[in-house]
Design an enzyme around this catalytic site. Sequence first.
Site, PDB file in Angstrom:
ATOM      1  N   ASP A 122       0.864  -1.174   0.000  1.00 32.39           N
ATOM      2  CA  ASP A 122       0.000   0.000   0.000  1.00 32.39           C
ATOM      3  C   ASP A 122       0.908   1.233   0.000  1.00 32.39           C
ATOM      4  O   ASP A 122       2.105   1.134   0.308  1.00 32.39           O
ATOM      5  CB  ASP A 122      -0.878  -0.037   1.254  1.00 32.39           C
ATOM      6  CG  ASP A 122      -1.721   1.201   1.420  1.00 32.39           C
ATOM      7  OD1 ASP A 122      -2.383   1.611   0.457  1.00 32.39           O
ATOM      8  OD2 ASP A 122      -1.701   1.773   2.524  1.00 32.39           O
TER       9      ASP A 122
ATOM     10  N   GLU B   5      -0.304   5.117   0.876  1.00 33.72           N
ATOM     11  CA  GLU B   5      -0.620   6.099   1.921  1.00 33.72           C
ATOM     12  C   GLU B   5      -0.762   5.418   3.277  1.00 33.72           C
ATOM     13  O   GLU B   5      -1.466   4.424   3.430  1.00 33.72           O
ATOM     14  CB  GLU B   5      -1.907   6.836   1.578  1.00 33.72           C
ATOM     15  CG  GLU B   5      -1.802   7.692   0.329  1.00 33.72           C
ATOM     16  CD  GLU B   5      -3.124   8.341  -0.013  1.00 33.72           C
ATOM     17  OE1 GLU B   5      -3.581   9.209   0.755  1.00 33.72           O
ATOM     18  OE2 GLU B   5      -3.718   7.977  -1.049  1.00 33.72           O
TER      19      GLU B   5
ATOM     20  N   ARG C  93     -16.068  11.986  -0.570  1.00 38.03           N
ATOM     21  CA  ARG C  93     -15.084  13.033  -0.856  1.00 38.03           C
ATOM     22  C   ARG C  93     -15.527  13.936  -2.001  1.00 38.03           C
ATOM     23  O   ARG C  93     -15.401  15.170  -1.919  1.00 38.03           O
ATOM     24  CB  ARG C  93     -13.734  12.396  -1.201  1.00 38.03           C
ATOM     25  CG  ARG C  93     -12.992  11.805  -0.022  1.00 38.03           C
ATOM     26  CD  ARG C  93     -11.812  10.980  -0.491  1.00 38.03           C
ATOM     27  NE  ARG C  93     -10.967  10.546   0.616  1.00 38.03           N
ATOM     28  CZ  ARG C  93     -10.028   9.613   0.507  1.00 38.03           C
ATOM     29  NH1 ARG C  93      -9.826   9.020  -0.675  1.00 38.03           N
ATOM     30  NH2 ARG C  93      -9.296   9.276   1.549  1.00 38.03           N
TER      31      ARG C  93
END
Length: 203
Positions: free
Chosen positions: A7, A9, A46
């Site tokens: 991954d 972030e 978002r």
Amino acid sequence: MEIICLDMEGTLTPEIWEQVASNTGIESLNKTTRDIPNYAELMDYRLDIMNKHKVTLVDIQNAVDQLELLPGALNFLQSMRKDFQIVILSDTFHEFASPLMKKLGYPLLLCHSLTVDEDQNILDYHLRHKEAKKQAIQGFQEMGYRCFAAGDSYNDIQMFEVAEKGFFINAPSKITDSYPDITFYNNYNDLEKAFRHHSIYTS
């Protein structure tokens, strides 16, 4: 040959959206997959906030430019590259990941894409697959590769389900406590040792 699937972030870099939230003052943009595990639901959330507050791709790119790698991340990658192939499997987007890829030494990045208008407003997002991380690992395995994985959040569980071995790194206790069978580490040295221990080539 073995592939380390990581991954990005929270694992190798800070969370992009947390920096966007800090820059814009929109606290609700702080939420990540640690808070909303379903990535499509998170992105819908978002986009709705960004549209209301006129946050554009440029604002996100500016936030990304401010980020540095997590301490020790680059040394970890450089050490692992000596014996493994490195692939970043991320739920980020190609349109703003480039500065971090440069800092990471340009590893292979498999992630998603955006639709953006001429004013740099983000109109939509396009996920490669609803379980893109799992799909990528299964594809590598079908070609005869052994795969290991590491990540920090709920959306990384899909990797651990199919990888030869998966580990949490830098994950909060609310996540690691929910998955006591998955070993977790808080530093790259221990994570590297774990990968090498389970390798059939370097252990």
